[in-house]
Enzyme design. Structure first.
Site, mmCIF file in Angstrom:
data_model
loop_
_atom_site.group_PDB
_atom_site.id
_atom_site.type_symbol
_atom_site.label_atom_id
_atom_site.label_comp_id
_atom_site.label_asym_id
_atom_site.label_seq_id
_atom_site.Cartn_x
_atom_site.Cartn_y
_atom_site.Cartn_z
ATOM 1 N N LYS A 107 9.203 65.803 20.776
ATOM 2 C CA LYS A 107 8.053 64.991 21.155
ATOM 3 C C LYS A 107 7.496 64.376 19.875
ATOM 4 O O LYS A 107 7.450 65.049 18.834
ATOM 5 C CB LYS A 107 7.008 65.892 21.835
ATOM 6 C CG LYS A 107 5.799 65.166 22.390
ATOM 7 C CD LYS A 107 4.848 66.154 23.083
ATOM 8 C CE LYS A 107 3.648 65.465 23.723
ATOM 9 N NZ LYS A 107 2.756 66.419 24.406
ATOM 10 N N SER A 116 1.418 65.017 29.055
ATOM 11 C CA SER A 116 1.703 64.029 28.039
ATOM 12 C C SER A 116 3.137 64.076 27.504
ATOM 13 O O SER A 116 3.575 63.113 26.900
ATOM 14 C CB SER A 116 0.751 64.232 26.859
ATOM 15 O OG SER A 116 0.979 65.473 26.225
ATOM 16 N N SER A 146 0.556 69.711 29.684
ATOM 17 C CA SER A 146 1.388 68.610 29.202
ATOM 18 C C SER A 146 2.883 68.899 29.083
ATOM 19 O O SER A 146 3.667 67.985 28.869
ATOM 20 C CB SER A 146 0.877 68.119 27.847
ATOM 21 O OG SER A 146 -0.218 67.263 28.033
#
Lengths: 95, 483, 484
Positions: free
Chosen positions: C76, C151, C175
């Site tokens: 990420k 997210s 997330s």
């Protein structure tokens, strides 16, 4: 609206955020909705409840007092918007 | 007009920032050494880089605990770090890690002497740990300020007094006392030129007899004892004048301008400060148990007040001298080293250290650590007075020579032929000669002018180039003149 | 080869069926071909990946290989990666090249893993749909008109679309787990303090925790073992032994006590999701788990508590982005104040600004006690609810999200509707508990996630339950038709 324009302006100034005009109106609206939403916390039964700042009940660990970091200024400053003679530059600060 | 003479009472509280003498920063492993090239001692943590985290330096906790014990305060079993949020270019993260609620030290005290020489207790509200900010430098580049973050993250102990101080002199005495204590403890070098020891003064005045405090002004960043005194005196006068003219004191931050010797209001900010303190989620509570506190207590040195009492009690020093000697630990140690090594009386040692030694150091702008005459060497010199090899007066000459690197006391006495004449016969001959040369003074003396003994002693010393033993000279003169 | 799991790839590499270079080249080609429509990547580190793959092959040949040698994964874009662009999904860090590696990146790399690239995400991890990214929304491989959640949406979409077998993620309020549920992948958020936060760009420090998204529980176990463990650079990292997760998940779950939260099945939960979750629980029961009901009386306070605590912390954490030392700096500013306001005004997107302002408000003079302090007290109540529940059960199970993947743009008008998507996941963050989402069904062709929450340090139990479930079900093997 639980927040008025002046309040939102004050908050934006504290947070150092410039909002465009259209963005500003939307922010007043959405921020008010968020504040209204979190207002429900006031109903929670929290008399005598201790605030919880950390998810685990741990204490601070200490590191030995030793210099472990070498100078890496030039590499680090590659990310800096403006430097001179190793200094980070900003518009003149008036004191 | 002085405040004391007027109907006003001055109320002062000090916030002293003492830089802690650690090798590395409070939350990072970057060096705290002074004077490096800009930003070469600012690591990713000090720069507030994305993703980095603070880890607490164990020494700062120990140093804060030491300070707490030294001022008879409570060392908190649990204290926490908070973030103080504001934007400024020398504050990389946009917040300063400090302590707000639950500081590491609370409720301490110390004692100062006020202007009348009376002992006075000054409360210490709290002392908390925090990180220092960087520096903004102006003028290097046109229209810009340059930011050097080497100092960012340097550990500070902020020591907050109660508003117990009643004059600039009180404030200076208190600040000096804290300065002495932190250096005794070895937790700060107290170097004021480098900014390692500085203070903010909260000053207000109120009509004498009034309970409620007046509105205060905060004078920021005073970095010398002289400036503290001058800034406060100026500010007190300014406030009294203002109030007597029917004006009001505004609560504000002021800066002391040492060139103009005045304080002036800092430019009003765009908004009132709202620091939004909250517990720093990157740091956990500091917990200190009794064992830790006891272990720290074991490491405490003798503190200035205790040392001063001991110098009075054990060495029989005059209180003022004991006080002067103990202000500076190195000076106190020097005194003790001499006193222990010599057969001279401790008060004589004190006189020499405070008078001749400190005088010489001051003259050459040196610190005691750099003294050109070592304690052991001074002890020998004082021994030579005690064993009557030389007189006190000659010893001054020998001391100067030692200071100038001409050798040990004995070498100098030998080389310059300064040995005292103790041979009674030799002194007697000179005494006889002097009495014979000054018959009218001798007659006057015999007629009751006792003070003339000084004249005769002087003449004998002159004739012997100061080398005659003064006690013997005195004794012989008295005897001969009585005949 | 692209549909193989980490464990399958590891075995294949060991057998010599293929090389790491083959694996990496194949995946890079697939990313190149398919990511245009998904937008799961912000940066693809192709050249670097091929170099590392070559070295991994050499290491394997020389017998000096780490636990993850030659296995591909993606990070990420919230994790700092040395000398590689690290944007956090924000214009603010559009040009930010990190001078250092995050602890997670460092650990995975030193075990031999190969980074293929950095994935798209909601800006500074603030969002549940990936629509707040400066780099545009990620699309859900199950339906390109829908959101993959957020997210960690880029990570989840990339794993679901078989562009990578595994991805790292971070979870502040769900997330990792919510996007895992919406993309039919496994996502685990470990106990707070289990994985170092060093080098992970902070959103809300007391809630953030790194974890992984994979397609199977045993892949998650494999990665988690490497990522976990004490790090002296993070004061909140905890020195707690790391078990051999991979070895422990093989144990049957007979006798495992699983609690169902009564409130989870109240109004607000999509009916199809409810059915799928109930069916999954029945399956676990058939495996020997013992089901019972538990009560989390303060569940409804989770979202409002979170939306005070998280913005408060983020408002302070994001103050460092001021245009002075790194990050976006506005042009032609008048003075210092203008530099701050313009750089931050331009560098941050609307949702980030809203959260910074919410946080600034709840911490400001006069409001601190009513909001921030009150939220911290309620946080204590919520944490106590879980503690009490775990006195009678080993795990709590329920839905991960109230509904399957929603359409892009569906929830952008009202922040509260979006926030409520995290109602089931936020409690674990507030209490610092480990939690996992695993595929457990389909509603109209869209995946449903089963949410498991355990007491502190119970990662192995979560992984064990998920693994045992995956041994007898096939939901996790389901692949979007277009990405087979």
């Amino acid at each position: 609206m639980s927040l008025d324009k002046e309040q939102v302006q004050h908050i934006a100034m504290l947070a150092r955020l410039r909002l465009a005009d259209d963005e500003f109106a939307e922010t007043v609206d959405k921020l008010s909705r968020i504040v209204d939403f979190v207002d429900q916390l006031s109903a929670a039964p929290t008399a005598d409840v201790v605030p919880m700042a950390h998810p685990l009940n741990q204490t601070q660990r200490l590191r030995p007092d030793a210099v472990t970091e070498a100078d890496d200024r030039d590499h680090i400053q590659e990310n800096a918007p403006e430097t001179a003679d190793g200094l980070y530059l900003v518009p003149r600060v008036i004191e | 007009m002085s405040a004391a003479a007027s109907g006003w009472e001055v109320v002062i509280g000090l916030e002293i920032h003492a830089q802690l003498a650690t090798k590395s920063k409070i939350f990072s492993g970057a060096s705290t050494a002074y004077g490096a090239e800009p930003n070469t001692q600012a690591c990713l943590v000090d720069l507030g880089y994305p993703g980095v985290l603070p880890v607490l330096n164990e020494q700062v906790v120990r140093m804060a605990a030491k300070f707490g014990l030294a001022v008879n305060a409570k060392v908190a079993p649990r204290s926490i770090f908070a973030r103080k949020n504001y934007f400024y270019p020398d504050l990389p993260k946009g917040y300063q890690i400090s302590q707000y609620e639950l500081p590491i030290v609370e409720h301490g005290e110390l004692f100062i002497r006020d202007a009348d020489g009376n002992e006075k207790r000054i409360g210490i509200t709290r002392a908390h740990l925090e990180e220092d900010a960087g520096k903004s430098l102006h003028g290097a580049v046109e229209g810009s300020s340059g930011i050097d973050l080497n100092r960012a993250g340097t550990p500070l102990l902020e020591i907050v007094s109660e508003p117990d101080l009643r004059s600039a002199a009180d404030a200076v005495a208190y600040m000096r006392k804290i300065h002495t204590i932190v250096r005794y403890l070895g937790i700060s070098d107290g170097n004021m030129q480098e900014g390692s020891f500085r203070c903010d003064a909260n000053v207000s005045v109120r009509p004498r007899g009034e309970e409620a405090l007046g509105t205060r002004a905060e004078i920021k960043n005073l970095n010398s004892f002289r400036f503290v005194e001058r800034a406060i005196n100026y500010e007190v006068e300014r406030q009294i004048d203002l109030l007597e003219d029917g004006g009001e004191v505004v609560q504000e931050t002021r800066l002391y301008d040492s060139d103009k010797d005045e304080t002036r209001s800092m430019r009003s900010k765009e908004e009132a400060n709202d620091y939004r303190y909250f517990p720093d989620p990157d740091l956990l509570p500091i917990e200190i148990d009794d064992d830790y506190i006891e272990a720290v207590r074991e490491t405490l040195p003798e503190l200035p007040d205790a040392k001063e009492r001991r110098f009075i009690d054990d060495y029989g020093l005059k209180p003022d001298d004991a006080s002067i000697l103990t202000v500076n630990l190195s000076l106190a140690d020097y005194f003790e080293a001499v006193a222990e090594a010599t057969s001279a009386k401790p008060q004589a040692v004190a006189n020499w250290v405070i008078g001749d030694l400190v005088g010489a150091l001051k003259r050459d702008s040196m610190s005691i650590a750099d003294s050109r005459v070592a304690a052991a060497d001074l002890a020998v010199l004082l021994d030579r007075i005690a064993d009557r090899t030389i007189s006190g007066k000659i010893a001054k000459e020998v001391f100067e020579a030692m200071w100038n690197g001409e050798g040990s006391a004995d070498d100098i006495i030998e080389a310059r032929g300064l040995k005292q004449i103790t041979d009674t016969g030799a002194i007697e001959a000179v005494v006889d000669q002097v009495i014979a040369d000054n018959p009218s003074q001798a007659a006057d003396y015999r007629a009751g002018k006792d003070k003339l003994i000084g004249f005769f002693v002087g003449q004998v010393m002159k004739a012997t180039q100061g080398k005659a033993n003064p006690a013997q000279v005195n004794e012989l003169l008295k005897k001969k003149l009585a005949d | 080869m692209h549909s193989m799991t980490l464990v399958e790839l590891r075995d294949g590499l060991q057998r010599g069926d293929f090389s790491s270079r083959d694996v990496v080249a194949g995946l890079l080609e697939r990313i190149e071909a398919r990511d245009g429509e998904l937008n799961a990547f912000i940066t693809v580190t192709a050249e670097q990946a091929m170099d590392v793959a070559g070295r991994a092959d050499d290491a394997r040949a020389n017998g000096g290989a780490g636990a993850l040698n030659g296995l591909p994964l993606v990070h990420k874009d919230i994790f700092c990666t040395r000398d590689v662009l690290t944007t956090c999904g924000s214009r603010m860090l559009e040009d930010f090249v990190s001078p250092y590696d995050a602890a997670v990146v460092e650990r995975l790399a030193s075990a031999g893993a190969i980074m293929l690239g950095k994935t798209n995400m909601d800006e500074f991890a603030m969002g549940s749909s990936n629509e707040t990214s400066y780099y545009g929304p990620v699309r859900n491989p199950w339906d390109l008109s829908r959101s993959p959640g957020g997210s960690s949406g880029g990570s989840a979409a990339a794993v679901a679309a078989r562009l990578t077998p595994a991805a790292t993620g971070t979870d502040t309020g769900g997330s990792i787990r919510q996007p895992a549920a919406l993309t039919n992948t496994v996502g685990i958020k470990p106990t707070y303090g289990r994985v170092s936060r060093y080098g992970m760009i902070a959103f809300a420090s007391s809630l953030d925790q790194a974890g992984v998204i994979t397609r199977t529980a045993d892949d998650a176990a494999l990665l988690l073992k490497v990522m976990s463990g004490f790090d002296e650079r993070d004061s909140t990292s905890i020195d707690h032994p790391v078990p051999d997760y991979e070895a422990l998940i093989g144990k049957p779950i007979k006798g495992l006590r699983i609690g169902m939260v009564r409130q989870h099945f109240d109004a607000g939960l999509d009916e199809g999701c409810a059915t799928a979750v109930r069916e999954a629980l029945s399956e676990l029961e058939r495996q020997g788990a013992v089901l019972s009901e538990v009560d989390l009386p303060n569940l409804d306070y989770c979202v409002p508590t979170y939306y005070v605590v998280a913005p408060a912390e983020c408002s302070s954490n994001l103050s460092r982005f001021d245009g002075v030392r790194f990050g976006h700096r506005a042009d032609n500013v008048e003075d210092l104040l203008d530099l701050y306001c313009s750089s931050r005004g331009e560098g941050f997107g609307a949702e980030v600004k809203r959260r910074i302002m919410t946080g600034t408000y709840v911490l400001s003079a006069g409001y601190y006690d009513a909001y921030y302090l009150q939220a911290q007290k309620v946080r204590h109540l919520i944490s106590d609810d879980f503690r009490r529940a775990f006195e009678s059960v080993d795990l709590i199970a329920g839905p991960t999200a109230p509904e399957p993947a929603f359409g892009l743009g569906d929830k952008t008008d009202d922040p509260i509707t979006m926030y409520l998507n995290d109602i089931y996941t936020i409690g674990a963050n507030l209490a610092g508990l480990p939690a996992l989402s695993a595929p457990c069904g389909m509603v109209d062709g869209l995946p449903v996630g089963l949410h498991l929450v355990g007491p502190h340090w119970s990662e192995e139990t979560l992984l064990q339950a998920a693994h045992q479930y995956q041994l007898v079900t096939d939901w996790h093997k389901a692949c979007p038709e277009a990405y087979k």
